[in-house]
Scaffold this motif. Structure first.
Motif, PDB file in Angstrom:
ATOM      1  N   GLY A   1       0.924  -1.112   0.008  1.00  0.00           N
ATOM      2  CA  GLY A   1      -0.048  -0.092   0.009  1.00  0.00           C
ATOM      3  C   GLY A   1       0.907   1.335  -0.018  1.00  0.00           C
ATOM      4  N   ARG A   2       1.972   1.027   0.822  1.00  0.00           N
ATOM      5  CA  ARG A   2       2.787   2.447   0.789  1.00  0.00           C
ATOM      6  C   ARG A   2       3.412   2.657  -0.423  1.00  0.00           C
ATOM      7  NH1 ARG A   2       5.130   0.122   5.774  1.00  0.00           N
ATOM      8  NH2 ARG A   2       4.245   1.443   7.426  1.00  0.00           N
ATOM      9  N   ILE A   3       3.946   1.529  -1.005  1.00  0.00           N
ATOM     10  CA  ILE A   3       4.446   1.462  -2.672  1.00  0.00           C
ATOM     11  C   ILE A   3       3.569   2.265  -3.596  1.00  0.00           C
ATOM     12  CG2 ILE A   3       5.615   0.307  -4.125  1.00  0.00           C
ATOM     13  CD1 ILE A   3       6.788  -1.470  -2.175  1.00  0.00           C
ATOM     14  N   LEU A   4       2.287   1.629  -3.408  1.00  0.00           N
ATOM     15  CA  LEU A   4       1.484   2.230  -4.461  1.00  0.00           C
ATOM     16  C   LEU A   4       0.739   3.683  -4.296  1.00  0.00           C
ATOM     17  CD1 LEU A   4      -0.815  -0.993  -4.588  1.00  0.00           C
ATOM     18  CD2 LEU A   4       0.740  -0.182  -6.414  1.00  0.00           C
ATOM     19  N   TYR A   5       0.864   4.201  -2.956  1.00  0.00           N
ATOM     20  CA  TYR A   5       0.635   5.525  -2.763  1.00  0.00           C
ATOM     21  C   TYR A   5       1.756   6.406  -3.236  1.00  0.00           C
ATOM     22  CZ  TYR A   5      -3.216   5.532   0.521  1.00  0.00           C
ATOM     23  OH  TYR A   5      -4.643   5.239   1.025  1.00  0.00           O
ATOM     24  N   VAL A   6       3.017   5.748  -3.107  1.00  0.00           N
ATOM     25  CA  VAL A   6       4.115   6.548  -3.702  1.00  0.00           C
ATOM     26  C   VAL A   6       4.250   6.519  -5.058  1.00  0.00           C
ATOM     27  CG1 VAL A   6       6.959   6.688  -3.910  1.00  0.00           C
ATOM     28  CG2 VAL A   6       5.496   6.186  -1.705  1.00  0.00           C
ATOM     29  N   ILE A   7       3.807   5.540  -5.674  1.00  0.00           N
ATOM     30  CA  ILE A   7       3.793   5.580  -7.375  1.00  0.00           C
ATOM     31  C   ILE A   7       2.709   6.463  -7.784  1.00  0.00           C
ATOM     32  CG2 ILE A   7       3.245   4.150  -9.241  1.00  0.00           C
ATOM     33  CD1 ILE A   7       4.864   1.686  -7.601  1.00  0.00           C
ATOM     34  N   HIS A   8       1.296   6.364  -7.116  1.00  0.00           N
ATOM     35  CA  HIS A   8       0.361   7.289  -7.625  1.00  0.00           C
ATOM     36  C   HIS A   8       0.950   8.563  -7.339  1.00  0.00           C
ATOM     37  CE1 HIS A   8      -3.193   5.007  -8.254  1.00  0.00           C
ATOM     38  NE2 HIS A   8      -3.019   4.181  -7.193  1.00  0.00           N
ATOM     39  N   GLY A   9       1.528   9.007  -6.219  1.00  0.00           N
ATOM     40  CA  GLY A   9       1.967  10.452  -5.869  1.00  0.00           C
ATOM     41  C   GLY A   9       3.147  10.812  -7.144  1.00  0.00           C
ATOM     42  N   LEU A  10       3.866   9.899  -7.502  1.00  0.00           N
ATOM     43  CA  LEU A  10       4.844  10.229  -8.663  1.00  0.00           C
ATOM     44  C   LEU A  10       4.370  10.400  -9.927  1.00  0.00           C
ATOM     45  CD1 LEU A  10       7.952   7.729  -7.561  1.00  0.00           C
ATOM     46  CD2 LEU A  10       7.612  10.360  -7.350  1.00  0.00           C
ATOM     47  N   THR A  11       3.393   9.404 -10.167  1.00  0.00           N
ATOM     48  CA  THR A  11       2.611   9.678 -11.614  1.00  0.00           C
ATOM     49  C   THR A  11       1.764  10.701 -11.538  1.00  0.00           C
ATOM     50  OG1 THR A  11       0.697   8.045 -11.035  1.00  0.00           O
ATOM     51  CG2 THR A  11       2.931   7.215 -12.038  1.00  0.00           C
ATOM     52  N   PHE A  12       1.103  11.078 -10.535  1.00  0.00           N
ATOM     53  CA  PHE A  12       0.271  12.303 -10.389  1.00  0.00           C
ATOM     54  C   PHE A  12       1.067  13.524 -10.368  1.00  0.00           C
ATOM     55  CE2 PHE A  12      -1.464  15.162  -7.244  1.00  0.00           C
ATOM     56  CZ  PHE A  12      -2.757  15.659  -7.749  1.00  0.00           C
ATOM     57  N   PHE A  13       2.457  13.832  -9.875  1.00  0.00           N
ATOM     58  CA  PHE A  13       3.010  15.036 -10.050  1.00  0.00           C
ATOM     59  C   PHE A  13       3.702  15.027 -11.314  1.00  0.00           C
ATOM     60  CE2 PHE A  13       2.388  14.773  -5.241  1.00  0.00           C
ATOM     61  CZ  PHE A  13       1.890  15.926  -5.074  1.00  0.00           C
ATOM     62  N   PHE A  14       4.271  14.006 -11.901  1.00  0.00           N
ATOM     63  CA  PHE A  14       4.908  14.165 -13.200  1.00  0.00           C
ATOM     64  C   PHE A  14       4.222  13.791 -14.301  1.00  0.00           C
ATOM     65  CE2 PHE A  14       8.383  12.761  -9.932  1.00  0.00           C
ATOM     66  CZ  PHE A  14       9.165  13.907 -10.072  1.00  0.00           C
ATOM     67  N   SER A  15       2.908  13.351 -14.252  1.00  0.00           N
ATOM     68  CA  SER A  15       2.030  13.320 -15.331  1.00  0.00           C
ATOM     69  C   SER A  15       0.691  13.812 -15.082  1.00  0.00           C
ATOM     70  CB  SER A  15       2.016  11.894 -15.982  1.00  0.00           C
ATOM     71  OG  SER A  15       1.274  10.949 -15.129  1.00  0.00           O
ATOM     72  N   LEU A  16       0.373  14.540 -14.163  1.00  0.00           N
ATOM     73  CA  LEU A  16      -0.840  15.236 -13.821  1.00  0.00           C
ATOM     74  C   LEU A  16      -1.700  13.905 -13.693  1.00  0.00           C
ATOM     75  CD1 LEU A  16      -1.241  18.426 -15.849  1.00  0.00           C
ATOM     76  CD2 LEU A  16      -0.634  18.078 -13.682  1.00  0.00           C
TER      77      LEU A  16
END
Length: 120
Positions: free
Chosen positions: A18-33
């Protein structure tokens, strides 16, 4: 005793994922909107059944719903953007959706670390 260790291990693994998925969601969110968030949301769909019976299950649902509502609001903003009159409303909608999604990612990550289930 060994069953307790297996359940604790399952919870620990599910929580780490879950932590890893939150981080990946955050990274994709900030770098690709959020355009690339389809990748971690697919992982949420695949791994959610594995977390059945734990509070982490609610976090997978939280991330999935966050993605789809964010995609809906961004799409509606895009439809408004193609009309000249709707451009200011589209920008406002996109900004509000971005802030809302950022809040949900941060809130979910913090609650996961504090062992709290998410309301859905």
């Amino acid at each position: 005793m060994s069953q307790t260790l297996v359940l604790d291990g399952k919870l620990s693994d599910a929580k780490q994922l879950g932590r890893i998925l939150y981080v990946i969601h955050g990274l994709t969110f900030f770098f690709s909107l959020g355009l690339l968030s389809i990748l971690p949301v697919l992982a949420n769909y695949v791994k959610r059944p594995d977390s059945e019976g734990t509070f982490v299950h609610s976090h997978h649902t939280w991330m999935i719903r966050s993605f789809w509502y964010y995609a809906l609001w961004m799409t509606l903003g895009g439809l408004l953007f193609i009309t000249i009159i709707g451009i200011p409303v589209a920008w406002l909608m996109w900004c509000a959706a971005w802030i809302w999604k950022a809040y949900r990612l941060i809130r979910g990550f913090v609650d996961l670390n504090n062992n709290r289930a998410m309301y859905n």
